[in-house]
Write a protein that holds these residues in place. Structure first.
Motif, PDB file in Angstrom:
ATOM      1  N   ASN A  97       0.823  -1.203   0.000  1.00 17.07           N
ATOM      2  CA  ASN A  97       0.000   0.000   0.000  1.00 17.07           C
ATOM      3  C   ASN A  97       0.865   1.264   0.000  1.00 17.07           C
ATOM      4  OD1 ASN A  97      -2.544   1.280   0.044  1.00 17.07           O
ATOM      5  ND2 ASN A  97      -2.405   1.549   2.253  1.00 17.07           N
ATOM      6  N   ASN A 100       2.382   1.849  -3.348  1.00 19.48           N
ATOM      7  CA  ASN A 100       1.391   1.971  -4.428  1.00 19.48           C
ATOM      8  C   ASN A 100       1.678   0.994  -5.567  1.00 19.48           C
ATOM      9  OD1 ASN A 100      -0.934   2.960  -5.517  1.00 19.48           O
ATOM     10  ND2 ASN A 100      -0.004   4.810  -6.349  1.00 19.48           N
ATOM     11  N   THR A 102       0.142  -1.765  -6.616  1.00 13.41           N
ATOM     12  CA  THR A 102      -0.904  -2.307  -7.481  1.00 13.41           C
ATOM     13  C   THR A 102      -1.096  -1.429  -8.713  1.00 13.41           C
ATOM     14  OG1 THR A 102      -2.621  -1.236  -6.164  1.00 13.41           O
ATOM     15  CG2 THR A 102      -2.100  -3.522  -5.633  1.00 13.41           C
ATOM     16  N   ARG A 103      -1.042  -0.126  -8.528  1.00 12.10           N
ATOM     17  CA  ARG A 103      -1.185   0.783  -9.664  1.00 12.10           C
ATOM     18  C   ARG A 103      -0.055   0.558 -10.666  1.00 12.10           C
ATOM     19  NH1 ARG A 103       1.356   5.049 -11.124  1.00 12.10           N
ATOM     20  NH2 ARG A 103       2.341   5.382  -9.107  1.00 12.10           N
TER      21      ARG A 103
END
Length: 165
Positions: A97, A100, A102-103
């Motif tokens: 998280n 970031n 996943t983006r």
């Protein structure tokens, strides 16, 4: 591979991420695995998009790791794999998280595998407090084998990065 589907849309308590995942377990700690030179086996390997929890058996221990499969993955061509190693004391999904990831995985079209050390520590130095001292090299090798069994990965494009040491 055995699958267990948890409640869809459940919240991950560590990072507040939505978990739409399944759990994959290692078939056998000593099962022979075959590399496919970066290509999938004959059939496409579709997979649930989002976060998935895998359990690998290494040295008589169950070791989990978390895999993010972007929604654009269709399983018909080999995707790169990026292993992410959280810093000592950092929970895997918190690390994902913060960074970031996943983006970035969606934009760059790669499969993300976030490792989970014993007591949130990978055996990066002599001061690792995990007992027994884990075989994290074997753990990562088993994780790659499991990803190759369940997804269409390009083993010529396996990368790693991490925080801390």
């Amino acid at each position: 591979l055995a699958l267990r589907t948890p409640t869809p849309g459940g919240k991950d308590p560590v990072a507040g991420m939505v978990a739409t995942s399944s759990t994959q377990t290692s078939p056998s700690p000593n099962a022979p695995l075959t590399r496919h030179n970066g290509l999938c086996a004959a059939a496409p390997r579709a997979h649930m998009a989002g976060w998935n929890t895998y359990l690998a058996r290494v040295d008589d221990m169950n070791r989990d790791f978390f895999v993010y499969v972007p929604p654009s993955y269709e399983g018909d061509d080999g995707w790169p794999v990026v292993f992410a190693a959280p810093g000592s004391g950092m929970a895997p999904l918190t690390f994902a998280n913060i960074a970031n990831m996943t983006r970035v995985a969606e934009e760059r079209r790669w499969i993300l595998a976030v490792l989970h050390g014993i007591n949130d520590e990978l055996n990066v130095d002599v001061d690792c407090t995990a007992t027994p001292f884990p075989d994290d090299v074997g753990y990562v090798a088993r994780a790659l084998d499991m990803l190759e069994e369940s997804l269409c990965v390009d083993v010529r494009q396996v990368h790693a990065f991490g925080f801390s040491r």
